[in-house]
Write an enzyme that holds these catalytic residues in place. Structure first.
Site, PDB file in Angstrom:
ATOM      1  N   ASP A  14     -52.600 -16.861  63.987  1.00  0.00           N
ATOM      2  CA  ASP A  14     -53.727 -16.892  63.041  1.00  0.00           C
ATOM      3  C   ASP A  14     -54.679 -18.040  63.410  1.00  0.00           C
ATOM      4  O   ASP A  14     -54.869 -18.989  62.663  1.00  0.00           O
ATOM      5  CB  ASP A  14     -53.241 -17.059  61.595  1.00  0.00           C
ATOM      6  CG  ASP A  14     -52.496 -18.382  61.366  1.00  0.00           C
ATOM      7  OD1 ASP A  14     -52.484 -18.855  60.210  1.00  0.00           O
ATOM      8  OD2 ASP A  14     -51.985 -18.952  62.352  1.00  0.00           O
ATOM      9  N   ASP A  63     -52.922 -22.856  66.848  1.00  0.00           N
ATOM     10  CA  ASP A  63     -52.687 -21.560  67.490  1.00  0.00           C
ATOM     11  C   ASP A  63     -53.485 -21.467  68.793  1.00  0.00           C
ATOM     12  O   ASP A  63     -53.001 -20.947  69.798  1.00  0.00           O
ATOM     13  CB  ASP A  63     -53.144 -20.413  66.594  1.00  0.00           C
ATOM     14  CG  ASP A  63     -52.524 -20.415  65.222  1.00  0.00           C
ATOM     15  OD1 ASP A  63     -52.958 -21.234  64.388  1.00  0.00           O
ATOM     16  OD2 ASP A  63     -51.607 -19.624  64.999  1.00  0.00           O
ATOM     17  N   ASN A  92     -54.699 -18.822  58.544  1.00  0.00           N
ATOM     18  CA  ASN A  92     -55.586 -20.000  58.455  1.00  0.00           C
ATOM     19  C   ASN A  92     -56.966 -19.614  57.941  1.00  0.00           C
ATOM     20  O   ASN A  92     -57.639 -20.391  57.277  1.00  0.00           O
ATOM     21  CB  ASN A  92     -55.731 -20.646  59.832  1.00  0.00           C
ATOM     22  CG  ASN A  92     -54.520 -21.465  60.198  1.00  0.00           C
ATOM     23  OD1 ASN A  92     -54.004 -22.191  59.364  1.00  0.00           O
ATOM     24  ND2 ASN A  92     -54.056 -21.324  61.423  1.00  0.00           N
ATOM     25  N   THR A  94     -46.846 -17.627  65.147  1.00  0.00           N
ATOM     26  CA  THR A  94     -47.362 -18.944  64.745  1.00  0.00           C
ATOM     27  C   THR A  94     -48.281 -18.837  63.530  1.00  0.00           C
ATOM     28  O   THR A  94     -49.111 -19.725  63.282  1.00  0.00           O
ATOM     29  CB  THR A  94     -48.123 -19.625  65.902  1.00  0.00           C
ATOM     30  OG1 THR A  94     -49.268 -18.817  66.239  1.00  0.00           O
ATOM     31  CG2 THR A  94     -47.240 -19.813  67.125  1.00  0.00           C
ATOM     32  N   PHE A 107     -46.893 -23.597  55.048  1.00  0.00           N
ATOM     33  CA  PHE A 107     -47.969 -22.616  54.888  1.00  0.00           C
ATOM     34  C   PHE A 107     -47.615 -21.215  55.425  1.00  0.00           C
ATOM     35  O   PHE A 107     -47.782 -20.212  54.727  1.00  0.00           O
ATOM     36  CB  PHE A 107     -49.244 -23.119  55.574  1.00  0.00           C
ATOM     37  CG  PHE A 107     -50.373 -22.114  55.520  1.00  0.00           C
ATOM     38  CD1 PHE A 107     -50.597 -21.250  56.580  1.00  0.00           C
ATOM     39  CD2 PHE A 107     -51.173 -22.014  54.384  1.00  0.00           C
ATOM     40  CE1 PHE A 107     -51.615 -20.306  56.518  1.00  0.00           C
ATOM     41  CE2 PHE A 107     -52.200 -21.077  54.314  1.00  0.00           C
ATOM     42  CZ  PHE A 107     -52.412 -20.210  55.385  1.00  0.00           C
ATOM     43  N   ASN A 108     -47.165 -21.125  56.693  1.00  0.00           N
ATOM     44  CA  ASN A 108     -46.960 -19.797  57.280  1.00  0.00           C
ATOM     45  C   ASN A 108     -45.990 -18.958  56.462  1.00  0.00           C
ATOM     46  O   ASN A 108     -46.184 -17.754  56.287  1.00  0.00           O
ATOM     47  CB  ASN A 108     -46.428 -19.922  58.723  1.00  0.00           C
ATOM     48  CG  ASN A 108     -47.508 -20.312  59.705  1.00  0.00           C
ATOM     49  OD1 ASN A 108     -48.695 -20.133  59.440  1.00  0.00           O
ATOM     50  ND2 ASN A 108     -47.103 -20.868  60.830  1.00  0.00           N
ATOM     51  N   GLN A 146     -57.043 -33.354  59.142  1.00  0.00           N
ATOM     52  CA  GLN A 146     -55.688 -33.782  58.791  1.00  0.00           C
ATOM     53  C   GLN A 146     -55.741 -35.161  58.112  1.00  0.00           C
ATOM     54  O   GLN A 146     -55.017 -35.446  57.171  1.00  0.00           O
ATOM     55  CB  GLN A 146     -54.811 -33.856  60.052  1.00  0.00           C
ATOM     56  CG  GLN A 146     -54.502 -32.515  60.671  1.00  0.00           C
ATOM     57  CD  GLN A 146     -53.410 -31.741  59.954  1.00  0.00           C
ATOM     58  OE1 GLN A 146     -52.539 -32.348  59.321  1.00  0.00           O
ATOM     59  NE2 GLN A 146     -53.444 -30.427  60.046  1.00  0.00           N
ATOM     60  N   HIS A 161     -48.539 -28.262  65.519  1.00  0.00           N
ATOM     61  CA  HIS A 161     -47.459 -27.359  65.105  1.00  0.00           C
ATOM     62  C   HIS A 161     -47.154 -26.252  66.130  1.00  0.00           C
ATOM     63  O   HIS A 161     -46.079 -26.218  66.713  1.00  0.00           O
ATOM     64  CB  HIS A 161     -47.824 -26.675  63.783  1.00  0.00           C
ATOM     65  CG  HIS A 161     -48.173 -27.583  62.652  1.00  0.00           C
ATOM     66  ND1 HIS A 161     -47.253 -28.395  62.002  1.00  0.00           N
ATOM     67  CD2 HIS A 161     -49.353 -27.795  62.026  1.00  0.00           C
ATOM     68  CE1 HIS A 161     -47.852 -29.054  61.027  1.00  0.00           C
ATOM     69  NE2 HIS A 161     -49.123 -28.719  61.008  1.00  0.00           N
TER      70      HIS A 161
HETATM   71  O1  RIB Z   1     -48.040 -25.118  58.488  1.00  0.00           O
HETATM   72  C1  RIB Z   1     -48.608 -25.120  59.768  1.00  0.00           C
HETATM   73  C2  RIB Z   1     -48.874 -23.719  60.221  1.00  0.00           C
HETATM   74  O2  RIB Z   1     -49.803 -23.096  59.344  1.00  0.00           O
HETATM   75  C3  RIB Z   1     -49.521 -23.646  61.612  1.00  0.00           C
HETATM   76  O3  RIB Z   1     -49.145 -22.460  62.239  1.00  0.00           O
HETATM   77  C4  RIB Z   1     -50.978 -23.610  61.298  1.00  0.00           C
HETATM   78  O4  RIB Z   1     -51.740 -22.981  62.330  1.00  0.00           O
HETATM   79  C5  RIB Z   1     -50.986 -22.754  60.064  1.00  0.00           C
HETATM   80  O5  RIB Z   1     -50.922 -21.404  60.485  1.00  0.00           O
HETATM   81 CA    CA Z   2     -50.875 -20.914  62.999  1.00  0.00          CA
END
Ligand code: RIB
Ligand code: CA
Length: 312
Positions: A12, A17, A41, A125, A166-167, A228, A240
């Site tokens: 995403d 990514d 994202n 990812t 998040f993912n 960030q 990440h």
């Molecule tokens: O939490 C980090 C993840 O969430 C990473 O993959 C970032 O790109 C978002 O997708």
């Molecule tokens: Ca990602």
């Protein structure tokens, strides 16, 4: 001759990514067969454009397939605060001439895996919607998936809620399908990705390589690190997603523990929590390799090596 690892990268884009695409597309140990994109994202429309822009800029002749624009059950969430309005704010790209493949990513995944000899690694990812839907649409792909390596989850604290990363939180039901599929899984969670913070000196080190990949890395990371800092107060942003590709290039970069992992889909407060039984409290059958440490120096060396793989 080193045997290449065949992968499909489901992502995403998203700044991190994009670096994962850069690494997978550049390193000779990886055979990047295709990119499938998902809402995460940013919206699907934007993540699809971002994936094509990165491939076009780097000269990667990789097919890009658009997948699911909505999670399986929950209401869609995106991460505009981190990745910006486009989902890839920072770099300036030439007008996009690449086009998406006509086939839906979920259809592509099922077709490609059914046609395969069971030698394809799926790297995820972003939210797991595409892969979860493919498993539900055609369960016969499950034994055809060599392994899944994903960035997501945490056995420490989350980054979208105290409980969840998040993912996973973006589509916990899809993660539930994947976690319970029986496919060999390796999890690169926040526990290790938060150890690879892209400090300014790292950005400068990669920019000194002086090719187009290093310029893209710098443009991406200067924006990513700025947001960030704004959101988390950190000097460097955790890189990440590239931890998955680094692991496939050199597995010794991660320390893994084979444990039972599950995902919470019923709790209001802890929805999307990955419960990784690191100390085997529950005595359940392990089902995934969870990364518990990362060799930070080796990781950045791998990132630099991938950047150097680009000719100009
Ligand atoms: O939490 C980090 C993840 O969430 C990473 O993959 C970032 O790109 C978002 O997708
Ligand atoms: Ca990602």
């Amino acid at each position: 001759m080193m045997e290449k690892t065949k992968i499909i990268l489901d992502c995403d884009p998203g700044h991190d990514d994009a670096v994962a695409i850069l690494m997978a597309g550049g390193h000779p140990a990886i055979d990047l067969q295709a990119i499938t994109v998902v809402s995460g994202n940013q919206t699907l429309e934007k993540t699809a454009v971002n994936a094509m822009n990165v491939c076009q800029y780097l000269g990667l002749d990789i097919p890009v397939y658009a997948g699911c624009s909505e999670p399986m059950v929950r209401k869609k969430i995106i991460a505009g605060d981190i990745h910006g309005e486009t989902g890839l704010d920072g770099p300036e790209f030439d007008p996009l001439t690449r086009t998406l493949e006509k086939e839906h990513a979920v259809t592509f995944l099922t077709r490609k895996l059914m046609e395969s000899d069971g030698d394809i690694t799926i790297v995820i990812t972003g939210p797991m919607t595409n892969v979860g839907m493919a498993m539900r649409m055609e369960p016969r792909i499950i034994p055809k998936i060599k392994q899944i390596v994903f960035m997501g989850g945490a056995y420490t604290n989350g980054n979208i809620t105290p409980a969840a990363e998040f993912n996973i939180a973006a589509d916990a039901e899809a993660a539930y399908v994947v976690f319970n599929s029986g496919v060999p899984i390796t999890m690169c969670g926040l526990d290790i990705t938060r150890k690879v913070l892209c400090y300014p000196e790292i950005v400068e080190r990669m920019e000194r390589v002086g090719n187009k990949a290093s310029r893209l890395f710098g443009d991406l990371m200067r924006f990513f690190c700025k947001t960030q800092k704004e959101v988390f107060g950190w000097e460097g942003g955790p890189l990440h997603d590239p931890t998955t590709i680094a692991y496939l290039i050199d597995p010794s970069v991660l320390t893994l523990k084979y444990v039972h992992g599950s995902v919470e889909i019923r709790s209001e407060e802890s929805y999307g929590r990955t419960n990784c039984d690191i100390f085997d409290y529950m005595k359940k059958e392990p089902n995934m390799n969870v990364a518990v440490d990362i060799d930070v120096e080796k990781f950045w060396n791998l990132v630099e090596t991938c950047i150097k793989c680009y000719q100009n």
